[in-house]
Write a protein that holds these residues in place. Structure first.
Motif, mmCIF file in Angstrom:
data_model
loop_
_atom_site.group_PDB
_atom_site.id
_atom_site.type_symbol
_atom_site.label_atom_id
_atom_site.label_comp_id
_atom_site.label_asym_id
_atom_site.label_seq_id
_atom_site.Cartn_x
_atom_site.Cartn_y
_atom_site.Cartn_z
ATOM 1 N N GLU A 325 82.573 20.172 20.948
ATOM 2 C CA GLU A 325 82.882 18.929 21.660
ATOM 3 C C GLU A 325 83.997 19.082 22.703
ATOM 4 O OE1 GLU A 325 81.709 15.560 22.728
ATOM 5 O OE2 GLU A 325 80.955 16.022 20.714
ATOM 6 N N GLY A 326 83.645 18.796 23.944
ATOM 7 C CA GLY A 326 84.653 18.780 25.004
ATOM 8 C C GLY A 326 85.107 20.151 25.489
ATOM 9 N N ASN A 327 84.632 21.200 24.876
ATOM 10 C CA ASN A 327 85.083 22.531 25.268
ATOM 11 C C ASN A 327 84.225 23.149 26.361
ATOM 12 O OD1 ASN A 327 87.232 22.537 23.634
ATOM 13 N ND2 ASN A 327 86.350 23.914 22.090
ATOM 14 N N LEU A 328 84.771 24.134 27.018
ATOM 15 C CA LEU A 328 84.025 24.873 28.030
ATOM 16 C C LEU A 328 83.772 26.279 27.507
ATOM 17 C CD1 LEU A 328 86.049 23.774 31.180
ATOM 18 C CD2 LEU A 328 83.917 22.810 30.310
ATOM 19 N N VAL A 329 82.951 27.017 28.250
ATOM 20 C CA VAL A 329 82.620 28.356 27.808
ATOM 21 C C VAL A 329 82.696 29.281 29.018
ATOM 22 C CG1 VAL A 329 80.147 27.982 28.156
ATOM 23 C CG2 VAL A 329 80.884 29.677 26.497
ATOM 24 N N ARG A 330 82.808 30.569 28.765
ATOM 25 C CA ARG A 330 82.838 31.523 29.847
ATOM 26 C C ARG A 330 81.826 32.595 29.483
ATOM 27 N NH1 ARG A 330 88.407 34.263 31.840
ATOM 28 N NH2 ARG A 330 88.314 35.138 29.761
ATOM 29 N N GLY A 331 81.284 33.267 30.441
ATOM 30 C CA GLY A 331 80.326 34.319 30.112
ATOM 31 C C GLY A 331 79.368 34.499 31.264
ATOM 32 N N ARG A 332 79.253 35.748 31.700
ATOM 33 C CA ARG A 332 78.358 36.042 32.817
ATOM 34 C C ARG A 332 76.980 36.313 32.270
ATOM 35 N NH1 ARG A 332 79.327 38.637 38.160
ATOM 36 N NH2 ARG A 332 77.475 39.759 37.560
ATOM 37 N N VAL A 333 76.241 35.241 31.965
ATOM 38 C CA VAL A 333 74.893 35.463 31.488
ATOM 39 C C VAL A 333 73.920 34.659 32.334
ATOM 40 C CG1 VAL A 333 75.721 35.778 29.132
ATOM 41 C CG2 VAL A 333 74.832 33.554 29.828
ATOM 42 N N GLY A 334 72.667 35.082 32.279
ATOM 43 C CA GLY A 334 71.640 34.451 33.086
ATOM 44 C C GLY A 334 70.896 35.556 33.797
ATOM 45 N N THR A 335 70.124 35.181 34.806
ATOM 46 C CA THR A 335 69.375 36.177 35.551
ATOM 47 C C THR A 335 69.960 36.202 36.944
ATOM 48 O OG1 THR A 335 67.454 35.528 34.266
ATOM 49 C CG2 THR A 335 67.052 36.873 36.230
ATOM 50 N N LEU A 336 70.301 37.381 37.422
ATOM 51 C CA LEU A 336 70.888 37.479 38.751
ATOM 52 C C LEU A 336 69.920 36.849 39.756
ATOM 53 C CD1 LEU A 336 73.420 38.576 40.151
ATOM 54 C CD2 LEU A 336 71.978 40.448 40.945
ATOM 55 N N GLY A 337 70.462 36.105 40.680
ATOM 56 C CA GLY A 337 69.600 35.389 41.609
ATOM 57 C C GLY A 337 69.547 33.915 41.241
ATOM 58 N N TYR A 338 69.744 33.603 39.958
ATOM 59 C CA TYR A 338 69.736 32.213 39.521
ATOM 60 C C TYR A 338 71.074 31.802 38.917
ATOM 61 C CZ TYR A 338 64.722 32.779 40.102
ATOM 62 O OH TYR A 338 63.482 33.021 40.626
ATOM 63 N N MET A 339 72.016 32.757 38.873
ATOM 64 C CA MET A 339 73.325 32.441 38.284
ATOM 65 C C MET A 339 74.137 31.586 39.233
ATOM 66 S SD MET A 339 75.043 35.704 36.548
ATOM 67 C CE MET A 339 74.010 36.962 35.902
ATOM 68 N N ALA A 340 74.846 30.613 38.664
ATOM 69 C CA ALA A 340 75.691 29.738 39.487
ATOM 70 C C ALA A 340 76.949 30.485 39.911
ATOM 71 C CB ALA A 340 76.052 28.506 38.670
ATOM 72 N N PRO A 341 77.566 30.043 41.035
ATOM 73 C CA PRO A 341 78.787 30.721 41.511
ATOM 74 C C PRO A 341 79.867 30.792 40.443
ATOM 75 C CG PRO A 341 78.050 29.064 43.089
ATOM 76 C CD PRO A 341 77.155 28.943 41.906
ATOM 77 N N GLU A 342 80.036 29.724 39.659
ATOM 78 C CA GLU A 342 81.105 29.741 38.641
ATOM 79 C C GLU A 342 80.796 30.735 37.520
ATOM 80 O OE1 GLU A 342 79.193 27.188 39.395
ATOM 81 O OE2 GLU A 342 78.521 26.039 37.645
ATOM 82 N N VAL A 343 79.513 31.020 37.291
ATOM 83 C CA VAL A 343 79.149 32.005 36.272
ATOM 84 C C VAL A 343 79.450 33.405 36.798
ATOM 85 C CG1 VAL A 343 77.269 32.944 34.872
ATOM 86 C CG2 VAL A 343 77.381 30.486 35.312
#
Ligand code: ADP
Ligand code: MG
Ligand code: MG
Length: 526
Positions: A325-343
């Motif tokens: 609840e209310g927390n944020l997360v960090r982690g460079r995951v996803g597929t390159l090309g679709y990752m958001a700038p903040e990721v």
């Protein structure tokens, strides 16, 4: 298991084989001849342990679980004073999903039926006032719920629940053709022998999971899937293990993925009405995930699958994560090309990468290429990252004003200013003019006809013959400590999808007889 000679296995497993289609004919066909033995009720005396431990929560037992709901309704129908209550509940449900045009006259019908002088008599003043003040469910969850738990209908619920909780093994299913291949194993078309319902079984080979240290990820995917219940996300119906693999039995999606539809159907890009429709359904899927504090993090055309009717579901929740609840997360995951700038930038984030992902998806469905890569262009990772973080995407003539504006707002590099990430959250997205023709209430009720229906004879994927066989990795030894993880994974049937299967395939109706005479309560019109 012994392998069949190639020619025979082709005949049996090929989607083009007449045998394959025979087995697919829905409507309860394909049940095993022993299906009634597989679903035999235990004697009620064997349900006492369950009766003691079952949590007595009205919403779970009488509203959410499909068989529980049916039995509670049968109970209410058996009491004249409750019959009208249930029928009003149904009518209000129907009213909710009527189109705006039909609402007025349907509303009048309800009023005439329940609020007329005779109506007052049938429903009773007290109940009638209650429905103005609060939820009818609140009323039902009181004394009615207590009485229900003393009735034969609740005993029957316990019996169904015992069947639901039987251990699940591979013998519960028939296996047909391969549907695709993932990181840890193959995905196959499966059929539940007891009901004949078709599923997709995602197998995770134990040796591959161990070698790739995928235990936490596999368990995370399973645990997230089992808490979800949305028509826009694949459902998990069973999780079990065999000697060599861990199996996730999921909603079968036969219509191919969006990547295939964008690129391999002759044209590149989709018509505007399809773009809107798929985007709207994805938006509902994301809404469901975000409500449960889950970020999906892997939105891309490949992960959006079509069913036989042309509805889509979000699939592959391997990268999804639940935020406390209310927390944020960090982690460079996803597929390159679709990752958001903040990721890419290794920042902390909440739900924002998914709205970026929706922007990429709408862009790609419209233009037939992803926003930061030209058609057929080859890019190294670093250049892709630079473009995502620094460059403005370009919009050709194919974008109309609403679509362009919608994508621009979602592809805002700063998550604080991105559409979907502000105070109004998902409602901001749903109320954008891009969706002006979509009635979200009706879409969520599943009553909107998809703009495109896949051809039932076509196979919307790479030829199965082109997909390499999955071999077991050598040199990986499974130990006792791996067992702890397998036990957590192997939880068997998931309540809501399993009960839905029983009802949908006619097993509930056929087996749910009461009394020594085998008399069944009258058919009721819900
Ligand atoms: P991974 O997480 O290892 O990438 P996926 O969940 O993406 O595995 O599944 C791999 C492939 O299997 C998908 O690309 C798709 O072709 C097929 N597949 C997965 N789930 C389903 C499903 N529910 N119905 C039909 N095919 C599916
Ligand atoms: Mg995948
Ligand atoms: Mg995955």
């Amino acid at each position: 298991t012994a392998r069949l000679p190639a020619a025979i296995s082709y005949l049996l497993l090929s989607p083009f084989s007449p045998l394959f289609h025979l087995s697919l004919g829905g409507g309860g066909k394909g049940k095993s001849w022993k299906w009634k033995d597989m679903l035999r009720f235990p004697h009620i005396s064997q349900c006492m342990e369950l009766a003691k431990t079952l949590e007595r929560d009205y919403y779970s037992l009488c509203v959410k679980q499909p068989i529980g709901r049916q039995l509670f309704r049968l109970f209410c129908q058996s009491k004249p004073e409750l019959r009208h209550c249930i029928s009003l509940l149904d009518k209000m449900g129907e009213y909710e999903v009527k189109s705006d045009k039909e609402k007025r006259s349907f509303g009048m019908q309800i009023i005439n039926r329940f609020l007329s002088r005779q109506g007052l008599c049938v429903l009773g003043i007290h109940l009638l006032l209650l429905c103005f003040y609060s939820d009818l469910h609140e009323y039902l969850s009181g004394d009615t719920f207590l009485q229900y738990q003393q009735s034969m209908y609740f005993d029957r619920f316990l019996q169904w629940k015992m069947i639901e909780r039987q251990p699940v093994t591979k013998y519960i299913f028939r296996q047909y053709r391969m549907l695709g291949k993932g990181g840890f194993g193959e995905v196959w078309a499966f059929q539940a022998r007891a009901s004949g319902k078709m599923y997709a079984c995602k197998k995770l080979e134990k040796t591959h999971v161990k070698k790739g240290r995928g235990e936490a990820m596999a368990l995370n995917e399973k645990q997230i899937l089992e808490t979800l219940n949305s028509r826009f996300v694949v459902s998990l119906a069973y999780a079990y293990e065999t000697k060599h693999s861990l199996c996730l039995v999921l909603t079968i999606m036969n219509g191919g993925d969006l990547r295939f539809h964008i690129y391999n159907m002759g044209t590149s890009g989709l018509e505007q009405d399809r773009v809107q429709f798929y985007a709207a359904e994805v938006c509902c899927g994301l809404h469901h995930l975000h409500q449960m504090n889950i970020v999906y993090r892997d939105l891309k055309p490949e992960n959006i699958l079509l069913d036989d009717n042309g509805h889509i579901r979000i699939s592959d929740l391997g990268l999804a994560v639940t935020l406390s609840e209310g927390n944020l997360v960090r982690g460079r995951v996803g597929t390159l090309g679709y990752m958001a700038p903040e990721v890419i930038g290794h920042k902390y984030y909440g739900m924002s990468p998914d709205w970026w992902g929706l922007g990429c998806l709408v862009y790609e469905m419209t233009a037939g290429r992803s926003p930061f890569k030209g058609k057929g262009e080859r890019l190294i990772g670093k250049e892709m990252e630079r473009r995502i973080q620094e460059e403005e995407e370009e919009y050709g003539n194919i974008f109309n004003n609403e679509t362009k504006d919608f994508c621009r707002l979602l592809l805002n590099k700063d998550p604080r200013h991105r559409l979907g990430c502000q105070g109004s959250g998902v409602y901001g997205v749903k109320s954008h003019p891009f969706f002006r023709t979509i009635n979200f209430r009706r879409l969520e009720a599943g009553v909107i006809e998809p703009p495109f229906k896949p051809d039932p004879r076509a196979v919307y994927c790479q030829d199965v013959q082109d997909i390499d066989e999955f071999s077991t990795v050598k040199g990986v030894i499974l130990e006792k400590t791996d067992k702890d993880f397998y036990v957590k994974f192997n939880t068997g049937s998931v309540a809501i999808p399993w009960q839905t299967e029983m009802i949908e395939m006619g097993c509930f109706k056929e087996l749910n007889v009461f009394g020594p005479q085998g008399s069944r309560p009258p058919d009721l019109d819900w």
